[in-house]
Design a protein around this motif. Structure first.
Motif, PDB file in Angstrom:
ATOM      1  N   MET A   8      84.600  17.588  58.128  1.00  0.00           N
ATOM      2  CA  MET A   8      84.383  18.515  59.244  1.00  0.00           C
ATOM      3  C   MET A   8      82.884  18.720  59.385  1.00  0.00           C
ATOM      4  SD  MET A   8      85.947  20.346  61.436  1.00  0.00           S
ATOM      5  CE  MET A   8      85.567  21.711  62.470  1.00  0.00           C
ATOM      6  N   GLY A   9      82.211  17.722  59.966  1.00  0.00           N
ATOM      7  CA  GLY A   9      80.772  17.775  60.134  1.00  0.00           C
ATOM      8  C   GLY A   9      80.311  18.657  61.272  1.00  0.00           C
ATOM      9  N   ALA A  10      81.175  18.951  62.237  1.00  0.00           N
ATOM     10  CA  ALA A  10      80.759  19.758  63.393  1.00  0.00           C
ATOM     11  C   ALA A  10      80.349  21.157  62.956  1.00  0.00           C
ATOM     12  CB  ALA A  10      81.880  19.828  64.422  1.00  0.00           C
ATOM     13  N   VAL A  11      81.046  21.727  62.009  1.00  0.00           N
ATOM     14  CA  VAL A  11      80.695  23.067  61.540  1.00  0.00           C
ATOM     15  C   VAL A  11      79.315  23.046  60.901  1.00  0.00           C
ATOM     16  CG1 VAL A  11      81.302  24.911  59.918  1.00  0.00           C
ATOM     17  CG2 VAL A  11      83.077  23.847  61.314  1.00  0.00           C
ATOM     18  N   TYR A  12      78.980  21.971  60.211  1.00  0.00           N
ATOM     19  CA  TYR A  12      77.653  21.869  59.619  1.00  0.00           C
ATOM     20  C   TYR A  12      76.592  21.707  60.698  1.00  0.00           C
ATOM     21  CZ  TYR A  12      79.340  22.065  54.918  1.00  0.00           C
ATOM     22  OH  TYR A  12      79.885  22.511  53.747  1.00  0.00           O
ATOM     23  N   GLY A  13      76.929  21.055  61.803  1.00  0.00           N
ATOM     24  CA  GLY A  13      76.015  20.989  62.944  1.00  0.00           C
ATOM     25  C   GLY A  13      75.777  22.371  63.524  1.00  0.00           C
ATOM     26  N   LEU A  14      76.842  23.172  63.617  1.00  0.00           N
ATOM     27  CA  LEU A  14      76.682  24.553  64.096  1.00  0.00           C
ATOM     28  C   LEU A  14      75.844  25.361  63.124  1.00  0.00           C
ATOM     29  CD1 LEU A  14      80.300  25.330  65.356  1.00  0.00           C
ATOM     30  CD2 LEU A  14      78.290  24.785  66.729  1.00  0.00           C
ATOM     31  N   LEU A  15      76.050  25.149  61.840  1.00  0.00           N
ATOM     32  CA  LEU A  15      75.257  25.834  60.824  1.00  0.00           C
ATOM     33  C   LEU A  15      73.776  25.515  61.008  1.00  0.00           C
ATOM     34  CD1 LEU A  15      74.931  27.422  58.155  1.00  0.00           C
ATOM     35  CD2 LEU A  15      75.489  25.307  56.954  1.00  0.00           C
ATOM     36  N   LEU A  16      73.466  24.241  61.249  1.00  0.00           N
ATOM     37  CA  LEU A  16      72.081  23.847  61.479  1.00  0.00           C
ATOM     38  C   LEU A  16      71.517  24.546  62.714  1.00  0.00           C
ATOM     39  CD1 LEU A  16      69.701  21.778  60.791  1.00  0.00           C
ATOM     40  CD2 LEU A  16      70.618  20.557  62.755  1.00  0.00           C
ATOM     41  N   ALA A  17      72.248  24.524  63.821  1.00  0.00           N
ATOM     42  CA  ALA A  17      71.772  25.170  65.048  1.00  0.00           C
ATOM     43  C   ALA A  17      71.587  26.668  64.831  1.00  0.00           C
ATOM     44  CB  ALA A  17      72.756  24.916  66.195  1.00  0.00           C
ATOM     45  N   TYR A  18      72.481  27.284  64.093  1.00  0.00           N
ATOM     46  CA  TYR A  18      72.367  28.713  63.792  1.00  0.00           C
ATOM     47  C   TYR A  18      71.079  28.979  63.009  1.00  0.00           C
ATOM     48  CZ  TYR A  18      73.788  33.427  62.473  1.00  0.00           C
ATOM     49  OH  TYR A  18      73.839  34.794  62.311  1.00  0.00           O
ATOM     50  N   TYR A  56      77.502  23.754  74.644  1.00  0.00           N
ATOM     51  CA  TYR A  56      78.038  23.999  73.308  1.00  0.00           C
ATOM     52  C   TYR A  56      79.114  22.961  72.965  1.00  0.00           C
ATOM     53  CZ  TYR A  56      80.822  26.410  69.697  1.00  0.00           C
ATOM     54  OH  TYR A  56      81.518  26.736  68.575  1.00  0.00           O
ATOM     55  N   LEU A  57      80.004  22.702  73.895  1.00  0.00           N
ATOM     56  CA  LEU A  57      81.073  21.726  73.652  1.00  0.00           C
ATOM     57  C   LEU A  57      80.488  20.329  73.437  1.00  0.00           C
ATOM     58  CD1 LEU A  57      84.135  21.740  73.416  1.00  0.00           C
ATOM     59  CD2 LEU A  57      84.263  21.176  75.839  1.00  0.00           C
ATOM     60  N   VAL A  58      79.486  19.965  74.229  1.00  0.00           N
ATOM     61  CA  VAL A  58      78.819  18.675  74.038  1.00  0.00           C
ATOM     62  C   VAL A  58      78.186  18.628  72.650  1.00  0.00           C
ATOM     63  CG1 VAL A  58      76.847  17.254  74.781  1.00  0.00           C
ATOM     64  CG2 VAL A  58      78.409  18.221  76.481  1.00  0.00           C
ATOM     65  N   TYR A  59      77.475  19.680  72.278  1.00  0.00           N
ATOM     66  CA  TYR A  59      76.823  19.738  70.974  1.00  0.00           C
ATOM     67  C   TYR A  59      77.851  19.606  69.848  1.00  0.00           C
ATOM     68  CZ  TYR A  59      73.975  21.374  67.093  1.00  0.00           C
ATOM     69  OH  TYR A  59      73.328  21.462  65.896  1.00  0.00           O
ATOM     70  N   TYR A  60      78.940  20.348  69.948  1.00  0.00           N
ATOM     71  CA  TYR A  60      79.980  20.332  68.928  1.00  0.00           C
ATOM     72  C   TYR A  60      80.505  18.909  68.721  1.00  0.00           C
ATOM     73  CZ  TYR A  60      84.174  21.706  66.354  1.00  0.00           C
ATOM     74  OH  TYR A  60      85.138  21.835  65.398  1.00  0.00           O
ATOM     75  N   PHE A  61      80.836  18.229  69.823  1.00  0.00           N
ATOM     76  CA  PHE A  61      81.430  16.899  69.676  1.00  0.00           C
ATOM     77  C   PHE A  61      80.406  15.821  69.333  1.00  0.00           C
ATOM     78  CE2 PHE A  61      85.168  18.955  71.470  1.00  0.00           C
ATOM     79  CZ  PHE A  61      86.102  18.501  70.558  1.00  0.00           C
ATOM     80  N   PHE A  87      79.089  13.420  53.074  1.00  0.00           N
ATOM     81  CA  PHE A  87      78.129  12.760  53.956  1.00  0.00           C
ATOM     82  C   PHE A  87      78.474  12.985  55.421  1.00  0.00           C
ATOM     83  CE2 PHE A  87      77.459  10.368  49.978  1.00  0.00           C
ATOM     84  CZ  PHE A  87      76.113  10.643  49.821  1.00  0.00           C
ATOM     85  N   ALA A  88      79.732  13.208  55.723  1.00  0.00           N
ATOM     86  CA  ALA A  88      80.098  13.560  57.094  1.00  0.00           C
ATOM     87  C   ALA A  88      79.514  14.917  57.450  1.00  0.00           C
ATOM     88  CB  ALA A  88      81.620  13.573  57.260  1.00  0.00           C
ATOM     89  N   HIS A  89      79.546  15.850  56.513  1.00  0.00           N
ATOM     90  CA  HIS A  89      78.948  17.161  56.765  1.00  0.00           C
ATOM     91  C   HIS A  89      77.462  17.004  57.071  1.00  0.00           C
ATOM     92  CE1 HIS A  89      82.284  19.038  54.065  1.00  0.00           C
ATOM     93  NE2 HIS A  89      82.710  18.811  55.288  1.00  0.00           N
ATOM     94  N   LEU A  90      76.788  16.201  56.267  1.00  0.00           N
ATOM     95  CA  LEU A  90      75.360  15.961  56.505  1.00  0.00           C
ATOM     96  C   LEU A  90      75.142  15.217  57.823  1.00  0.00           C
ATOM     97  CD1 LEU A  90      74.324  15.017  52.869  1.00  0.00           C
ATOM     98  CD2 LEU A  90      73.706  17.102  54.106  1.00  0.00           C
ATOM     99  N   GLY A  91      76.038  14.297  58.135  1.00  0.00           N
ATOM    100  CA  GLY A  91      75.942  13.573  59.407  1.00  0.00           C
ATOM    101  C   GLY A  91      76.079  14.495  60.599  1.00  0.00           C
ATOM    102  N   GLY A  92      76.941  15.509  60.482  1.00  0.00           N
ATOM    103  CA  GLY A  92      77.059  16.498  61.552  1.00  0.00           C
ATOM    104  C   GLY A  92      75.760  17.259  61.747  1.00  0.00           C
ATOM    105  N   MET A  93      75.103  17.572  60.641  1.00  0.00           N
ATOM    106  CA  MET A  93      73.802  18.260  60.731  1.00  0.00           C
ATOM    107  C   MET A  93      72.755  17.344  61.372  1.00  0.00           C
ATOM    108  SD  MET A  93      73.483  20.241  57.104  1.00  0.00           S
ATOM    109  CE  MET A  93      72.991  21.930  57.431  1.00  0.00           C
ATOM    110  N   ILE A  94      72.742  16.091  60.974  1.00  0.00           N
ATOM    111  CA  ILE A  94      71.755  15.149  61.509  1.00  0.00           C
ATOM    112  C   ILE A  94      71.975  14.940  63.009  1.00  0.00           C
ATOM    113  CG2 ILE A  94      70.997  12.728  61.458  1.00  0.00           C
ATOM    114  CD1 ILE A  94      71.603  12.856  58.380  1.00  0.00           C
ATOM    115  N   GLY A  95      73.215  14.714  63.403  1.00  0.00           N
ATOM    116  CA  GLY A  95      73.510  14.530  64.827  1.00  0.00           C
ATOM    117  C   GLY A  95      73.135  15.752  65.640  1.00  0.00           C
TER     118      GLY A  95
END
Length: 179
Positions: free
Chosen positions: A106-116, A84-89, A162-170
């Protein structure tokens, strides 16, 4: 969900420090490459991580921490703390790279949203405005579309769409790699 709680605490502590010592933002915010050459703050190698703990105002941190709490806990249980920590960062850094490439946070939260949305696609999520319940996978698509629209139109200046979207893409790329 010890990592999620630790991330929330760290974000809140940094936000409070920003209020006490506003100068703390300059060396830790994400500055465009070459900004220092033009009289602005210089880009530093730690900024693609440290920017993620900075928030512009109370609603910004409140919504981000709500998202971190809502989506981070379930994803932490699915992934385990270390993964989870690896994914977040990875989401944090991919958001920074996207912001640097596209705009020039704050793109990490959008990455969590995608995983959710991927791991809990049928869970109901309620929009705040307007209060409409929808499956998590639809919620993810709606949020991504809104971020893309706001980023392209330049609406809500000062927000790194775009950072939010980048968090989702990553996050998506890392999930594909792990599968």
């Amino acid at each position: 969900m010890p990592i999620t709680l630790a991330l929330i605490v760290a974000n809140v502590v940094v936000y409070l420090l920003q209020g006490l010592a506003p100068g703390i933002v300059v060396p830790f915010a994400l500055w465009p490459l070459g900004a220092g050459e033009h009289g602005g703050a210089p880009f530093e190698p730690w900024q693609p991580i440290t920017y993620a703990f900075l928030h512009g105002n109370l609603p910004h941190i409140a919504f981000n921490m709500l998202g971190l709490y809502m989506f981070g806990g379930p994803i932490e249980r699915v992934f385990g703390s270390r993964r989870y920590l690896v994914y977040y960062f990875v989401c944090v850094v991919s958001a920074a790279i996207t912001q640097l490439l596209v705009a020039g946070m704050m793109g990490a939260v959008y990455g969590l949203l995608l995983a959710y949305g991927i791991y809990f696609p049928h869970n109901r999520v309620m929009l705040l405005f307007p209060p409409i319940p929808m499956p998590a996978r639809v919620f993810v698509v709606v949020y991504a579309a809104i971020e893309l629209f706001l980023g392209v139109t330049g609406t809500q200046e000062g927000v790194a769409h775009f950072a939010h979207l980048g968090g989702m893409i990553g996050g998506y790329l890392l999930l594909r790699l792990w599968r």
